[in-house]
Design a protein around this motif. Structure first.
Motif, mmCIF file in Angstrom:
data_model
loop_
_atom_site.group_PDB
_atom_site.id
_atom_site.type_symbol
_atom_site.label_atom_id
_atom_site.label_comp_id
_atom_site.label_asym_id
_atom_site.label_seq_id
_atom_site.Cartn_x
_atom_site.Cartn_y
_atom_site.Cartn_z
ATOM 1 N N GLY A 241 24.849 -4.171 -6.957
ATOM 2 C CA GLY A 241 26.237 -3.730 -6.884
ATOM 3 C C GLY A 241 26.414 -2.550 -5.950
ATOM 4 O O GLY A 241 27.358 -2.507 -5.144
ATOM 5 N N ALA A 242 25.522 -1.578 -6.046
ATOM 6 C CA ALA A 242 25.594 -0.402 -5.173
ATOM 7 C C ALA A 242 25.424 -0.789 -3.709
ATOM 8 O O ALA A 242 26.113 -0.254 -2.829
ATOM 9 C CB ALA A 242 24.528 0.610 -5.583
ATOM 10 N N GLN B 258 30.099 3.791 -8.488
ATOM 11 C CA GLN B 258 31.080 2.693 -8.551
ATOM 12 C C GLN B 258 30.438 1.373 -8.975
ATOM 13 O O GLN B 258 31.125 0.454 -9.415
ATOM 14 C CB GLN B 258 31.784 2.528 -7.204
ATOM 15 C CG GLN B 258 33.116 3.251 -7.113
ATOM 16 C CD GLN B 258 33.023 4.739 -7.453
ATOM 17 O OE1 GLN B 258 33.691 5.227 -8.362
ATOM 18 N NE2 GLN B 258 32.196 5.478 -6.720
ATOM 19 N N SER B 259 29.110 1.277 -8.857
ATOM 20 C CA SER B 259 28.399 0.094 -9.336
ATOM 21 C C SER B 259 28.150 0.184 -10.837
ATOM 22 O O SER B 259 28.222 -0.818 -11.551
ATOM 23 C CB SER B 259 27.065 -0.058 -8.597
ATOM 24 O OG SER B 259 26.328 -1.147 -9.106
ATOM 25 N N THR C 119 34.766 7.911 -8.897
ATOM 26 C CA THR C 119 34.659 9.079 -8.022
ATOM 27 C C THR C 119 35.329 8.840 -6.670
ATOM 28 O O THR C 119 35.392 9.742 -5.842
ATOM 29 C CB THR C 119 33.169 9.466 -7.794
ATOM 30 O OG1 THR C 119 32.472 8.340 -7.255
ATOM 31 C CG2 THR C 119 32.512 9.887 -9.097
ATOM 32 N N VAL C 120 35.786 7.604 -6.421
ATOM 33 C CA VAL C 120 36.571 7.300 -5.221
ATOM 34 C C VAL C 120 37.817 6.533 -5.657
ATOM 35 O O VAL C 120 37.895 6.004 -6.769
ATOM 36 C CB VAL C 120 35.771 6.459 -4.180
ATOM 37 C CG1 VAL C 120 34.544 7.211 -3.693
ATOM 38 C CG2 VAL C 120 35.387 5.102 -4.764
ATOM 39 N N THR D 240 34.171 -5.944 -7.760
ATOM 40 C CA THR D 240 34.260 -5.092 -8.954
ATOM 41 C C THR D 240 34.775 -5.889 -10.147
ATOM 42 O O THR D 240 34.337 -5.678 -11.282
ATOM 43 C CB THR D 240 35.177 -3.884 -8.692
ATOM 44 O OG1 THR D 240 34.690 -3.156 -7.552
ATOM 45 C CG2 THR D 240 35.225 -2.949 -9.887
ATOM 46 N N ILE D 241 35.699 -6.801 -9.906
ATOM 47 C CA ILE D 241 36.215 -7.675 -10.963
ATOM 48 C C ILE D 241 35.076 -8.486 -11.588
ATOM 49 O O ILE D 241 34.988 -8.634 -12.813
ATOM 50 C CB ILE D 241 37.310 -8.623 -10.417
ATOM 51 C CG1 ILE D 241 38.589 -7.832 -10.110
ATOM 52 C CG2 ILE D 241 37.614 -9.753 -11.407
ATOM 53 C CD1 ILE D 241 39.662 -8.640 -9.412
ATOM 54 N N ILE D 242 34.182 -8.990 -10.744
ATOM 55 C CA ILE D 242 33.033 -9.770 -11.234
ATOM 56 C C ILE D 242 32.130 -8.900 -12.103
ATOM 57 O O ILE D 242 31.695 -9.314 -13.177
ATOM 58 C CB ILE D 242 32.231 -10.360 -10.053
ATOM 59 C CG1 ILE D 242 33.097 -11.353 -9.270
ATOM 60 C CG2 ILE D 242 30.948 -11.041 -10.552
ATOM 61 C CD1 ILE D 242 32.476 -11.832 -7.975
#
Length: 450
Positions: free
Chosen positions: A246-247, A276-277, A287-288, A301-303
């Motif tokens: 993810g990252a 974010q991951s 953080t963003v 991100t939905i996944i």
């Protein structure tokens, strides 16, 4: 005339549904009082109900900013709901039973088994003791580090309060924050995007909360047992893969995005990408700017949100073990194998059917609610799908839709959070008819698939 009242027997899933609903209603009532509002003007009951649902279901979606809208009393109510919702009301009830030296009955053990998603009652009380002990210890360590760091920026009193509050919120994967008065409403941790201490501790709390208490117990007793269970191996492998993969995906897609990673330094980009991951695995902090991400990243991100955390944890989603089982089924089918084998263990057919059932119910729920909101909310479909998946996965991330939700939208999202926290199968068992043993089986038939 004699009136005979029939005693109502509730199943463990039904007790869990009623218990969570009762806690939400109590929380909503308290949050709608003048004492809970920072301005003294009561928050509307619907907004209070939404907040109470989000807190109890450890989601983090908010229609009003927590730090600027609620008073100290309101914030304490919210963090209390998060703690009870994260550990489960039956776990908290068991804690009080321990304190009063009360014996745990058979029915209470059955409810605990359902709440902790265990296959049997064996050792359930011992597991609850560990859950309470591990949770309080992890939260305490996180609170101490946070308090030291934020005391520098906010002063000792506020720093300690923020440290304790956010340690509970992050470990329980709630995503609520109080930084509205400090860095602006709905800002979350965006001002700490490159801060190593805040990022590492927050991610540590989120990951530990999302692994599940069974895995934490397994890891702590590794020296004694000399080996990990299959469940722990699957959870740790899936969690590690999803975080790193993810990252990497987020870093690639957002590297040159001026609204997210581009303004950060090299190490800051990596730190933010990892955060974010980790966060979509049901934590909800960011953080963003999520709304500033590219559409490809938002869909990815939905996944991650749909997959969620692991069984027996404070997180939601279909869970990492379900995801791994489905991937295992695909690989087995492609290779022409009859069995799904993970770490040299064959999975039973009942596990596979449960994984497929859970995923399909979750998918139908997300699709259905997204279709409803597409007619009630005047926003892009991706934003709506993101919101609904975030609610189902009890994540709390948003592209900015939550504060603009209509009354119908708030009710639908609240119900989705409730279903996501309890789990689609638990809710189905609670609302569906009592299962009866089949007296006969039909002959096997064949249909063409694919």
């Amino acid at each position: 005339m004699k009136v005979v009242l029939k005693k109502i027997e509730l199943t463990p899933p039904q007790i869990l549904v009623i218990g969570f609903a009762a806690i939400i209603l109590i929380g909503a009532t308290l949050l709608s009082t003048p004492a809970a509002s920072a301005s003294g003007t009561p928050v509307s009951f619907l907004n209070a109900l939404f907040t109470a649902t989000s807190a109890t279901c450890v989601t983090g979606l908010v229609v009003v900013d927590t730090g600027t809208t609620y008073s100290l009393f309101g914030q304490i109510v919210i963090i209390s709901l998060i703690q009870v919702g994260g550990l489960g009301f039956m776990t908290m009830a068991t804690l009080f039973a321990f304190m009063l030296k009360k014996r745990i009955s058979l029915k209470e053990r059955l409810i605990l088994q359902e709440a902790m998603n265990q296959g049997s009652m064996e050792g359930i009380v011992r597991l609850i003791r560990k859950v309470i002990r591990y949770s309080l210890t992890i939260e305490l360590v996180g609170a101490v580090i946070f308090s030291i760091r934020w005391s520098i920026d906010l002063g000792p009193a506020k720093g300690i309060y923020y440290g304790i509050w956010h340690a509970i919120s992050f470990f329980n994967n709630a995503g609520f924050d109080l930084f509205g008065p400090v860095t602006g409403p709905f800002s979350s941790l965006t001002s700490y995007a490159s801060d190593p201490a805040i990022n590492v501790v927050a991610m540590g709390l989120i990951i530990l909360g999302g692994l599940g208490f069974i895995v934490i117990s397994d890891l702590l007793e590794l020296k004694v047992n000399k080996r990990l269970s299959l469940h722990s191996k699957v959870v740790l492998s899936a969690t590690g893969f999803l975080i790193v993969f993810g990252a990497l995906v987020i870093l690639i897609f957002e590297f040159t995005n001026q609204k997210t990673l581009a303004p950060l330094s090299g190490p800051g980009k990596v730190l933010a990408a990892f955060f974010q991951s980790v966060s979509p695995r049901t934590a909800g902090a960011n953080t963003v700017d999520i709304g500033g991400m590219r559409q490809a990243t938002q869909f990815f991100t939905i996944i991650l949100m749909f997959i969620g955390a692991s069984p027996g944890s404070t997180g939601g989603g279909i869970k990492t073990t379900t995801f791994t089982t489905l991937i295992g089924a695909i690989i087995a089918m492609i290779r022409g194998k009859e069995d799904i084998v993970l770490f040299h263990y064959r999975l039973g057919k009942d596990r596979i059917l449960k994984a497929i059932t859970l995923t399909m119910i979750a998918l139908f729920l997300v699709v259905f609610v997204s279709m409803i909101l597409s007619t009630t909310e005047n926003h892009p479909f991706l934003m709506i799908l993101f919101e609904v998946t975030s609610a189902f996965g009890t994540v709390g991330l948003t592209m900015g839709l939550t504060p603009d939700l209509s009354d119908v939208g708030k009710i639908m999202i609240a119900l989705t959070m409730f279903a996501g926290r309890l789990g689609p199968l638990t809710l189905a068992y609670a609302l569906g008819p009592k299962a009866e043993k089949e007296l006969y089986r039909y002959p096997e038939g064949k249909i063409t698939i694919g």
